[in-house]
Design a protein around this motif. Structure first.
Motif, PDB file in Angstrom:
ATOM      1  N   PRO A  23      10.009  -1.389 -91.675  1.00 41.28           N
ATOM      2  CA  PRO A  23      10.579  -2.019 -90.485  1.00 41.28           C
ATOM      3  C   PRO A  23      10.332  -3.522 -90.503  1.00 41.28           C
ATOM      4  CG  PRO A  23       8.819  -0.485 -89.906  1.00 41.28           C
ATOM      5  CD  PRO A  23       8.971  -0.453 -91.380  1.00 41.28           C
ATOM      6  N   ARG A  24      11.303  -4.251 -90.089  1.00 35.11           N
ATOM      7  CA  ARG A  24      11.162  -5.707 -90.043  1.00 35.11           C
ATOM      8  C   ARG A  24      10.548  -6.106 -88.720  1.00 35.11           C
ATOM      9  NH1 ARG A  24      14.367  -8.753 -93.743  1.00 35.11           N
ATOM     10  NH2 ARG A  24      15.352  -7.319 -95.161  1.00 35.11           N
ATOM     11  N   HIS A  25       9.750  -7.160 -88.744  1.00 33.08           N
ATOM     12  CA  HIS A  25       9.188  -7.664 -87.507  1.00 33.08           C
ATOM     13  C   HIS A  25       9.770  -9.034 -87.226  1.00 33.08           C
ATOM     14  CE1 HIS A  25       6.385  -9.149 -90.617  1.00 33.08           C
ATOM     15  NE2 HIS A  25       6.307 -10.201 -89.846  1.00 33.08           N
ATOM     16  N   ARG A  26       9.837  -9.338 -85.964  1.00 31.25           N
ATOM     17  CA  ARG A  26      10.348 -10.649 -85.589  1.00 31.25           C
ATOM     18  C   ARG A  26       9.283 -11.687 -85.887  1.00 31.25           C
ATOM     19  NH1 ARG A  26       8.079 -12.285 -81.075  1.00 31.25           N
ATOM     20  NH2 ARG A  26       7.041 -10.816 -79.729  1.00 31.25           N
ATOM     21  N   GLY A  27       9.665 -12.938 -85.915  1.00 31.27           N
ATOM     22  CA  GLY A  27       8.714 -13.998 -86.201  1.00 31.27           C
ATOM     23  C   GLY A  27       7.669 -14.122 -85.112  1.00 31.27           C
ATOM     24  N   GLY A  28       6.543 -14.684 -85.435  1.00 32.65           N
ATOM     25  CA  GLY A  28       5.493 -14.897 -84.457  1.00 32.65           C
ATOM     26  C   GLY A  28       4.517 -13.734 -84.401  1.00 32.65           C
ATOM     27  N   PRO A  29       3.487 -13.902 -83.598  1.00 38.89           N
ATOM     28  CA  PRO A  29       2.453 -12.865 -83.515  1.00 38.89           C
ATOM     29  C   PRO A  29       2.931 -11.622 -82.765  1.00 38.89           C
ATOM     30  CG  PRO A  29       1.970 -14.677 -82.019  1.00 38.89           C
ATOM     31  CD  PRO A  29       3.167 -15.090 -82.822  1.00 38.89           C
ATOM     32  N   VAL A  30       2.195 -10.535 -82.956  1.00 38.48           N
ATOM     33  CA  VAL A  30       2.458  -9.303 -82.218  1.00 38.48           C
ATOM     34  C   VAL A  30       2.170  -9.611 -80.750  1.00 38.48           C
ATOM     35  CG1 VAL A  30       1.750  -6.915 -81.870  1.00 38.48           C
ATOM     36  CG2 VAL A  30       1.823  -7.858 -84.177  1.00 38.48           C
ATOM     37  N   ALA A  31       3.191  -9.534 -79.902  1.00 45.38           N
ATOM     38  CA  ALA A  31       3.061 -10.000 -78.524  1.00 45.38           C
ATOM     39  C   ALA A  31       2.830  -8.884 -77.514  1.00 45.38           C
ATOM     40  CB  ALA A  31       4.300 -10.794 -78.132  1.00 45.38           C
ATOM     41  N   THR A  32       3.183  -7.644 -77.865  1.00 44.69           N
ATOM     42  CA  THR A  32       3.089  -6.582 -76.869  1.00 44.69           C
ATOM     43  C   THR A  32       2.280  -5.397 -77.396  1.00 44.69           C
ATOM     44  OG1 THR A  32       5.098  -5.450 -77.593  1.00 44.69           O
ATOM     45  CG2 THR A  32       5.366  -7.197 -75.948  1.00 44.69           C
ATOM     46  N   ALA A  33       1.755  -4.626 -76.451  1.00 46.74           N
ATOM     47  CA  ALA A  33       1.023  -3.410 -76.809  1.00 46.74           C
ATOM     48  C   ALA A  33       1.948  -2.423 -77.514  1.00 46.74           C
ATOM     49  CB  ALA A  33       0.421  -2.779 -75.558  1.00 46.74           C
ATOM     50  N   LYS A  34       3.205  -2.396 -77.119  1.00 44.61           N
ATOM     51  CA  LYS A  34       4.176  -1.486 -77.737  1.00 44.61           C
ATOM     52  C   LYS A  34       4.325  -1.777 -79.233  1.00 44.61           C
ATOM     53  CE  LYS A  34       8.898   0.180 -77.196  1.00 44.61           C
ATOM     54  NZ  LYS A  34      10.143   0.078 -76.427  1.00 44.61           N
ATOM     55  N   GLU A  35       4.400  -3.052 -79.598  1.00 36.88           N
ATOM     56  CA  GLU A  35       4.491  -3.435 -81.010  1.00 36.88           C
ATOM     57  C   GLU A  35       3.227  -3.020 -81.769  1.00 36.88           C
ATOM     58  OE1 GLU A  35       6.229  -7.474 -82.045  1.00 36.88           O
ATOM     59  OE2 GLU A  35       5.839  -7.696 -79.896  1.00 36.88           O
ATOM     60  N   ALA A  36       2.054  -3.283 -81.170  1.00 36.80           N
ATOM     61  CA  ALA A  36       0.786  -2.945 -81.819  1.00 36.80           C
ATOM     62  C   ALA A  36       0.678  -1.431 -82.014  1.00 36.80           C
ATOM     63  CB  ALA A  36      -0.379  -3.464 -80.983  1.00 36.80           C
ATOM     64  N   LYS A  37       1.089  -0.656 -81.014  1.00 36.54           N
ATOM     65  CA  LYS A  37       1.053   0.802 -81.125  1.00 36.54           C
ATOM     66  C   LYS A  37       1.957   1.285 -82.255  1.00 36.54           C
ATOM     67  CE  LYS A  37      -0.016   2.137 -76.355  1.00 36.54           C
ATOM     68  NZ  LYS A  37       0.539   2.843 -75.178  1.00 36.54           N
ATOM     69  N   ALA A  38       3.141   0.698 -82.361  1.00 38.29           N
ATOM     70  CA  ALA A  38       4.073   1.102 -83.422  1.00 38.29           C
ATOM     71  C   ALA A  38       3.487   0.836 -84.804  1.00 38.29           C
ATOM     72  CB  ALA A  38       5.406   0.374 -83.252  1.00 38.29           C
ATOM     73  N   ILE A  39       2.807  -0.280 -84.977  1.00 35.40           N
ATOM     74  CA  ILE A  39       2.197  -0.620 -86.261  1.00 35.40           C
ATOM     75  C   ILE A  39       1.088   0.385 -86.593  1.00 35.40           C
ATOM     76  CG2 ILE A  39       0.775  -2.345 -87.443  1.00 35.40           C
ATOM     77  CD1 ILE A  39       2.419  -4.473 -85.796  1.00 35.40           C
ATOM     78  N   ALA A  40       0.246   0.711 -85.614  1.00 31.87           N
ATOM     79  CA  ALA A  40      -0.855   1.662 -85.836  1.00 31.87           C
ATOM     80  C   ALA A  40      -0.312   3.064 -86.124  1.00 31.87           C
ATOM     81  CB  ALA A  40      -1.782   1.684 -84.632  1.00 31.87           C
ATOM     82  N   GLU A  41       0.729   3.481 -85.405  1.00 29.63           N
ATOM     83  CA  GLU A  41       1.324   4.797 -85.637  1.00 29.63           C
ATOM     84  C   GLU A  41       1.894   4.904 -87.046  1.00 29.63           C
ATOM     85  OE1 GLU A  41       4.157   5.360 -82.482  1.00 29.63           O
ATOM     86  OE2 GLU A  41       2.623   6.103 -81.097  1.00 29.63           O
ATOM     87  N   GLN A  42       2.558   3.849 -87.484  1.00 31.45           N
ATOM     88  CA  GLN A  42       3.142   3.868 -88.829  1.00 31.45           C
ATOM     89  C   GLN A  42       2.051   3.958 -89.895  1.00 31.45           C
ATOM     90  OE1 GLN A  42       5.402   0.421 -89.909  1.00 31.45           O
ATOM     91  NE2 GLN A  42       6.342   1.438 -91.628  1.00 31.45           N
ATOM     92  N   ASP A  43       0.945   3.268 -89.681  1.00 28.46           N
ATOM     93  CA  ASP A  43      -0.135   3.258 -90.670  1.00 28.46           C
ATOM     94  C   ASP A  43      -0.882   4.592 -90.734  1.00 28.46           C
ATOM     95  OD1 ASP A  43      -1.800   1.284 -92.444  1.00 28.46           O
ATOM     96  OD2 ASP A  43      -3.264   2.446 -91.291  1.00 28.46           O
ATOM     97  N   THR A  44      -1.083   5.242 -89.578  1.00 26.67           N
ATOM     98  CA  THR A  44      -1.903   6.444 -89.536  1.00 26.67           C
ATOM     99  C   THR A  44      -1.115   7.743 -89.504  1.00 26.67           C
ATOM    100  OG1 THR A  44      -1.991   6.420 -87.126  1.00 26.67           O
ATOM    101  CG2 THR A  44      -3.745   5.240 -88.310  1.00 26.67           C
ATOM    102  N   GLY A  45       0.104   7.699 -89.005  1.00 25.26           N
ATOM    103  CA  GLY A  45       0.891   8.922 -88.846  1.00 25.26           C
ATOM    104  C   GLY A  45       0.543   9.675 -87.577  1.00 25.26           C
ATOM    105  N   GLY A  46      -0.223   9.059 -86.675  1.00 24.15           N
ATOM    106  CA  GLY A  46      -0.613   9.694 -85.428  1.00 24.15           C
ATOM    107  C   GLY A  46       0.174   9.169 -84.243  1.00 24.15           C
ATOM    108  N   ILE A  47      -0.356   9.416 -83.043  1.00 27.44           N
ATOM    109  CA  ILE A  47       0.281   9.004 -81.800  1.00 27.44           C
ATOM    110  C   ILE A  47      -0.638   8.009 -81.104  1.00 27.44           C
ATOM    111  CG2 ILE A  47       1.143   9.794 -79.566  1.00 27.44           C
ATOM    112  CD1 ILE A  47       1.386  12.613 -80.935  1.00 27.44           C
TER     113      ILE A  47
END
Length: 102
Positions: A23-47
């Motif tokens: 998945p591509r990310h937009r420029g700049g830092p991770v700004a929202t909890a939703k973005e951070a959750k998506a990154i963690a879910e992709q890395d771990t395979g969990g919820i």
């Protein structure tokens, strides 16, 4: 002629599949909890259950994300680096309960 067409069709189907593999990310830092959750879910395979902003050395910020693993007794606490859009550290924790489940 028919044989040439039959050999050409699979090549066209493969060449037409130009979707990005990650998945591509937009420029700049991770700004929202939703973005951070998506990154963690992709890395771990969990919820991802929760995310909170934390300070992180050398980065503009970080996110601490607790991840529930459905088929495991233990979950993950991931630290997501805002600048690199990736999991910086991953620690095992007791499996956090899913929200709305007892």
């Amino acid at each position: 002629m028919r044989l040439a067409l039959l050999l050409l069709i699979p090549a066209l189907l493969i060449a037409g599949d130009r979707r990005p593999r990650t998945p591509r990310h937009r420029g700049g830092p991770v700004a929202t909890a939703k973005e951070a959750k998506a990154i963690a879910e992709q890395d771990t395979g969990g919820i991802a259950i929760s995310a909170r902003r934390i300070p992180l050395n050398g980065a503009s910020c970080g996110w601490e994300v607790d991840v529930h693993m459905p088929k495991d007794e233990r979950g993950w606490r991931c630290t997501v680096d805002c600048d690199s859009h990736s999991v910086y550290t991953k620690d095992r924790i007791p499996n956090p309960p899913l929200k709305g489940h007892h």
